[in-house]
Design a protein around this motif. Structure first.
Motif, short mmCIF file in Angstrom:
data_model
loop_
_atom_site.label_atom_id
_atom_site.label_comp_id
_atom_site.label_asym_id
_atom_site.label_seq_id
_atom_site.Cartn_x
_atom_site.Cartn_y
_atom_site.Cartn_z
N GLY A 148 -4.01 -0.81 -0.52
CA GLY A 148 -4.92 0.42 -0.42
C GLY A 148 -6.24 0.02 -0.14
O GLY A 148 -7.07 0.98 0.78
N THR A 206 1.35 3.75 -0.30
CA THR A 206 -0.13 3.64 -0.43
C THR A 206 -0.94 4.57 0.00
O THR A 206 -1.53 5.35 -0.56
N ALA A 235 -0.38 7.92 -2.35
CA ALA A 235 -1.31 7.71 -3.41
C ALA A 235 -2.45 7.77 -3.24
O ALA A 235 -3.61 8.84 -3.96
N ASN A 248 -5.57 2.26 -7.14
CA ASN A 248 -5.12 2.55 -5.77
C ASN A 248 -5.98 2.18 -4.73
O ASN A 248 -5.47 1.68 -3.51
#
Lengths: 130, 130
Positions: B31, B63, B66, B25
């Motif tokens: 990310g 993104t 997460a 991530n």
């Protein structure tokens, strides 16, 4: 021939900048793990594949090729029978891998905090808080 | 309930380790760029989308979600009309972003060396050296 992009200040935020490409190779799922593994020493292909648990032969080959092209990984073929192919970091690759390793150490060290955040997030979202 | 994986030493090299998930991530294509942008300050969604050149609305939303779940990004909804949603780093997110920023600075700073390596690689491979 000079590339007009050479005159710009490199920025990973610009989609066409070469630095974004190399960042993607370095931090991509397998690229980051391959560099971090090579940070510990040189590897033959199959040993590296065992170390980077879950990577396919094809993905690891593509990953190493991209890192070699960027000048971060060195591929050395030794003239033995059968030929022995070994991968190691270039000086620039070693510098990048050291930075990446610091990030990995941080995330591994704080994984308890990450797990707790995930549990809280999942609880809140299951309960429909937002 | 305790997760049996809590007892193991976390390792990004193990495919099922939570630390590999958070590394993915943090360093995934978008990310990493989102964290690096937020390293400079908080952003509203659309401003962040403009900064991270090339990301789609859907990919940026996924993104950020997460990263929020991992406890690295904070999403704050201000009770204005219309509501203003701002993204910023948590303390752990700031530590991860700082490490990532060092890596990005290195790669941006050495992009000339990367370009030269790519040109050499492409020349050798076009010529059928290997």
């Amino acid at each position: 021939m000079s590339d007009p992009a050479d005159d710009l200040i490199p920025s990973v935020f610009a989609r066409d900048c070469a630095s974004r490409g190399v960042l993607t190779n370095v931090t991509g799922k397998w690229g980051g793990l391959a560099l971090a593994a090579l940070h510990d020493g040189s590897y033959r292909f199959n040993a590296l594949r065992r170390r980077v648990d879950g990577v396919s032969e094809k993905m690891l080959a593509q990953t190493l090729q991209a890192l070699e092209r960027d000048g971060l990984v060195r591929r050395e073929v030794q003239a033995t029978i059968p030929p022995r192919v070994e991968y190691s970091l270039t000086p620039l690759g070693a510098r990048a891998a050291a930075k990446l390793k610091e990030l990995i150490d941080l995330l591994e060290g704080e994984i308890g905090q990450v797990r707790a955040a995930r549990a809280e997030y999942d609880r809140d979202h299951a309960a429909g808080v937002r």
